[in-house]
Motif scaffolding. Structure first.
Motif, mmCIF file in Angstrom:
data_model
loop_
_atom_site.group_PDB
_atom_site.id
_atom_site.type_symbol
_atom_site.label_atom_id
_atom_site.label_comp_id
_atom_site.label_asym_id
_atom_site.label_seq_id
_atom_site.Cartn_x
_atom_site.Cartn_y
_atom_site.Cartn_z
ATOM 1 N N LEU A 509 -2.310 -4.605 -7.876
ATOM 2 C CA LEU A 509 -1.501 -4.234 -9.029
ATOM 3 C C LEU A 509 -0.085 -4.740 -8.825
ATOM 4 C CD1 LEU A 509 -0.285 -0.536 -8.918
ATOM 5 C CD2 LEU A 509 -1.487 -1.574 -7.006
ATOM 6 N N GLY A 510 0.626 -4.912 -9.942
ATOM 7 C CA GLY A 510 2.013 -5.326 -9.866
ATOM 8 C C GLY A 510 2.883 -4.206 -9.360
ATOM 9 N N VAL A 511 4.062 -4.550 -8.891
ATOM 10 C CA VAL A 511 4.964 -3.556 -8.326
ATOM 11 C C VAL A 511 5.383 -2.524 -9.362
ATOM 12 C CG1 VAL A 511 7.045 -4.897 -8.813
ATOM 13 C CG2 VAL A 511 7.041 -3.299 -6.897
ATOM 14 N N ASP A 512 5.280 -2.880 -10.655
ATOM 15 C CA ASP A 512 5.610 -1.938 -11.722
ATOM 16 C C ASP A 512 4.396 -1.161 -12.203
ATOM 17 O OD1 ASP A 512 4.275 -4.033 -12.880
ATOM 18 O OD2 ASP A 512 5.795 -4.489 -14.392
ATOM 19 N N GLY A 513 3.219 -1.427 -11.643
ATOM 20 C CA GLY A 513 2.011 -0.715 -12.019
ATOM 21 C C GLY A 513 1.136 -1.446 -13.010
ATOM 22 N N TRP A 514 1.588 -2.583 -13.541
ATOM 23 C CA TRP A 514 0.804 -3.320 -14.522
ATOM 24 C C TRP A 514 -0.309 -4.123 -13.833
ATOM 25 C CZ3 TRP A 514 -0.041 -3.462 -19.551
ATOM 26 C CH2 TRP A 514 -0.680 -4.587 -20.102
ATOM 27 N N GLY A 515 -1.441 -4.254 -14.533
ATOM 28 C CA GLY A 515 -2.498 -5.155 -14.079
ATOM 29 C C GLY A 515 -3.364 -4.618 -12.974
ATOM 30 N N LEU A 516 -3.604 -3.307 -12.944
ATOM 31 C CA LEU A 516 -4.465 -2.743 -11.920
ATOM 32 C C LEU A 516 -5.864 -3.341 -12.025
ATOM 33 C CD1 LEU A 516 -4.754 -0.518 -9.701
ATOM 34 C CD2 LEU A 516 -5.497 1.001 -11.544
ATOM 35 N N ALA A 517 -6.383 -3.870 -10.911
ATOM 36 C CA ALA A 517 -7.695 -4.526 -10.919
ATOM 37 C C ALA A 517 -8.415 -4.273 -9.610
ATOM 38 C CB ALA A 517 -7.541 -6.027 -11.148
ATOM 39 N N ALA A 518 -9.688 -3.911 -9.702
ATOM 40 C CA ALA A 518 -10.505 -3.733 -8.505
ATOM 41 C C ALA A 518 -10.850 -5.101 -7.920
ATOM 42 C CB ALA A 518 -11.771 -2.963 -8.846
ATOM 43 N N LEU A 519 -10.804 -5.211 -6.601
ATOM 44 C CA LEU A 519 -11.038 -6.488 -5.930
ATOM 45 C C LEU A 519 -12.449 -6.622 -5.387
ATOM 46 C CD1 LEU A 519 -7.644 -6.576 -4.070
ATOM 47 C CD2 LEU A 519 -8.332 -8.098 -5.916
ATOM 48 N N GLY A 520 -13.141 -5.526 -5.189
ATOM 49 C CA GLY A 520 -14.512 -5.591 -4.720
ATOM 50 C C GLY A 520 -14.627 -5.500 -3.216
ATOM 51 N N THR A 521 -15.835 -5.178 -2.762
ATOM 52 C CA THR A 521 -16.104 -5.030 -1.334
ATOM 53 C C THR A 521 -17.213 -5.979 -0.860
ATOM 54 O OG1 THR A 521 -17.638 -3.227 -1.844
ATOM 55 C CG2 THR A 521 -15.361 -2.623 -1.322
ATOM 56 N N SER A 522 -17.404 -7.075 -1.601
ATOM 57 C CA SER A 522 -18.439 -8.033 -1.231
ATOM 58 C C SER A 522 -18.206 -8.556 0.182
ATOM 59 C CB SER A 522 -18.444 -9.203 -2.220
ATOM 60 O OG SER A 522 -19.352 -10.211 -1.823
ATOM 61 N N GLY A 523 -19.236 -8.480 1.006
ATOM 62 C CA GLY A 523 -19.156 -8.960 2.377
ATOM 63 C C GLY A 523 -18.887 -7.871 3.391
ATOM 64 N N LEU A 524 -18.487 -6.669 2.932
ATOM 65 C CA LEU A 524 -18.183 -5.589 3.859
ATOM 66 C C LEU A 524 -19.421 -4.725 4.108
ATOM 67 C CD1 LEU A 524 -14.702 -4.372 2.532
ATOM 68 C CD2 LEU A 524 -15.168 -5.908 4.449
ATOM 69 N N PRO A 525 -19.639 -4.326 5.358
ATOM 70 C CA PRO A 525 -20.789 -3.472 5.652
ATOM 71 C C PRO A 525 -20.545 -2.012 5.290
ATOM 72 C CG PRO A 525 -19.564 -3.890 7.653
ATOM 73 C CD PRO A 525 -18.903 -4.703 6.578
#
Length: 574
Positions: A509-525
């Motif tokens: 997310l941006g420092v002002d809180g805009w654009g919150l987006a999940a990045l995913g956990t692909s590859g993590l056990p």
């Protein structure tokens, strides 16, 4: 250890509970936003449509919201949805309220239409975004019949537009100001409508100064200047003619130039390669600087510069290791002699040499902060019942920690601990994690308060007398809780781990809180539990007590083709 999606359950429940047949679920809250001035002459995007004949009250209200997404001056089509009296009184120059695409409309028997949606935040007339909480936007549009057609008689002040329309019409841009040392540019996010007037609007925003939250933590070389004429862009060259500046030996012309060049060349939609800056039509009196300036002329001001060749570090069984090959760090810290649970390292910005190491050692009934030269002996400098993981910035050789949940303390390299004033922190709750931005002008804090573990960001304010304070600590991700960890991906973007135990997910997310987006956990056990990041570096996480690195949208082991390294508390030197 260590400027955007995910709607609050409250908003989802309220929207889904409404009876309107026009509900579309949304994954993000709503934003009140005010129009940035200096709009382009031409319309941008999809043309607005006038009211259809015999439109229902709900169709009129939805048409009005759709027409608000036009960038035509005065939004004449939107006024066609209003009564003549309302159209004469209504102005689009005030606040813009952005609502989620899945808003609901419910018509009453009296002819009014209630609109309900999630709220994202507000952007003022200067394009400054303020994230909202988890409350719901609701407005009752009264309608009356005019010549047999329904029209709105009392629209809300300013604009109400959909989040998707806002994203289509407005561009996120960085307005850069200078840190207190006048050596590094600091991003101040703005949202400006697209079009040929955007460069002029951005320069005017720079002249007007930083956002209120950032103002006491930065300097503005353009203060007092004015634009003599609009900014013209031809052949990828932006021409900026200033007036109103009295030049003397103390005028920060180099800093002013770097500020304009980095800001204007960062406008993605403008394709600006270089900037010509004049004062009352004459070139600035700068030695060894070409008339057409590029960011290559001001590399030292790079807002996301990091020390050269620094590699990630982590801890394993109390010993400090490097993440490039898993080898122990030099000196006694690498042997595990100090039994560290977390650490931070400062680097010399001139050559990338690692110079200052600080680490927290758990003690019976408390914790101790140790500090000293990287690769050398560490000495105790601070103790407390609890100490947060230490954090450093690239602009000063000092380490910060939180002692006992509320006392922010800074320790200069070779110096004594000094209290940092944070008057609003105690009222929020207990600080569990703090992270200085690489430029040292902001502090991200994970606070455990009445609403759970939430993310806050404050501005670091340094007085000429040497005192340091944290100005306010507004929440920037109200829909994320509990927050586990936070790190700075750049000076304008945060990465966050959030979620209940066993469900932790990384977000950006941006420092002002805009654009919150999940990045995913692909590859993590397993779910990640700790995070480390820095500008220009691949973020690190700990999952299942092993280290993983972000690479092209997935997580991989640090050493390709080998088993993941065991460890905890990853970080990058700054």
């Amino acid at each position: 250890m260590t400027r955007r999606a995910g709607a609050p359950a409250l908003v989802a429940a309220l929207v889904l509970g409404l009876t309107s047949c026009s509900i579309v679920p949304t994954s993000s809250p709503t934003v009140p936003i005010t129009q940035a001035p200096a709009r382009p002459v031409q319309d941008v995007g999809v043309p607005a449509l006038p009211p259809a004949r015999d439109a229902t009250p709900e169709e009129v209200v939805r048409g009005f919201i759709d027409a608000a997404a036009s960038s035509a001056p005065g939004r004449p089509v939107a006024k066609e949805y209003l009564t003549p009296e309302a159209a004469a009184a209504w102005s689009d120059a005030g606040a813009i309220t952005i609502i989620s695409s899945g808003y609901a409309t419910v018509a009453s028997e009296s002819g009014s239409v209630e609109v309900t949606a999630g709220r994202v935040g507000t952007i003022d007339e200067r394009g400054i975004f303020t994230v909202a909480g988890t409350d719901v936007f609701s407005y009752d549009f009264p309608l009356v019949e005019v010549d047999g057609e329904w029209r709105i008689s009392d629209p809300p002040d300013g604009l109400v537009i959909l989040e998707t329309d806002f994203q289509r019409l407005f561009d996120p841009v960085e307005a850069y100001f200078l840190d207190p040392t006048m050596q590094r540019l600091v991003p101040d996010p703005r949202y400006l409508i697209g079009g040929e007037a955007q460069p002029t609007a951005l320069v005017n925003r720079l002249i007007e100064g930083p956002s209120a939250a950032l103002a006491l933590g930065v300097r503005n070389p353009l203060a007092g200047a004015r634009l003599a004429r609009t900014v013209v862009v031809e052949d990828q060259v932006a021409r900026v003619d200033l007036t109103g500046l009295d030049i003397d030996a103390n005028t920060p012309l180099r800093e002013l130039s770097a500020q304009l060049v980095w800001s204007l060349t960062g406008l993605d939609g403008q394709r600006i390669r270089s900037v010509v800056i004049t004062l009352d039509g004459e070139p600035l009196p700068l030695d060894d600087v070409p008339v057409e300036q590029t960011t290559d002329d001001w590399p030292a001001f790079d807002p996301d510069a990091t020390p050269l060749e620094t590699v990630g570090h982590y801890l394993d069984d109390g010993a400090l290791h490097t993440a490039d090959d898993g080898a122990p760090a030099p000196g006694p810290a690498g042997t595990g002699r100090y039994g560290l649970a977390s650490a931070a390292v400062s680097a010399d910005v001139r050559n990338g040499e690692l110079t200052f190491l600080a680490g927290v050692r758990p003690e019976p009934g408390g914790a101790t902060l140790l500090a000293g030269p990287y690769g050398g002996e560490l000495a105790p400098v601070l103790s407390g019942a609890t100490l947060s993981a230490p954090t450093v910035a690239a602009t000063r050789p000092e380490v910060w920690v939180v002692r006992d949940g509320t006392d922010v303390v800074r320790v200069p390299a070779g110096g004594t601990p000094q209290a940092v004033s944070a008057p609003t922190l105690a009222g929020l709750g207990r600080a569990e994690v703090i992270e200085l931005s690489p430029d040292g002008t902001r502090l991200a804090v994970v606070v455990d308060g009445p609403l759970g573990r939430r993310l806050h960001v404050g501005t670091v304010v340094r007085s000429e007398e040497g005192g340091v304070a944290i100005r306010d600590l507004p929440g920037v991700a109200p829909t994320l809780s509990p927050v586990v960890d936070v790190a700075w991906r750049s000076n304008g973007q945060l990465w966050v781990l959030a979620g209940d135990p066993g469900e932790e997910t990384p977000y950006s997310l941006g420092v002002d809180g805009w654009g919150l987006a999940a990045l995913g956990t692909s590859g993590l056990p397993d779910e990640p539990t700790s995070l480390g990041a820095a500008p220009g570096r691949d973020p690190l996480v700990v999952a299942g007590n092993r280290l993983w690195q972000w690479s092209r949208g997935t997580w991989r082991t640090l050493l390709r083709g080998q088993e993941p390294l065991t460890g905890s508390a990853p970080f990058y030197p700054l």
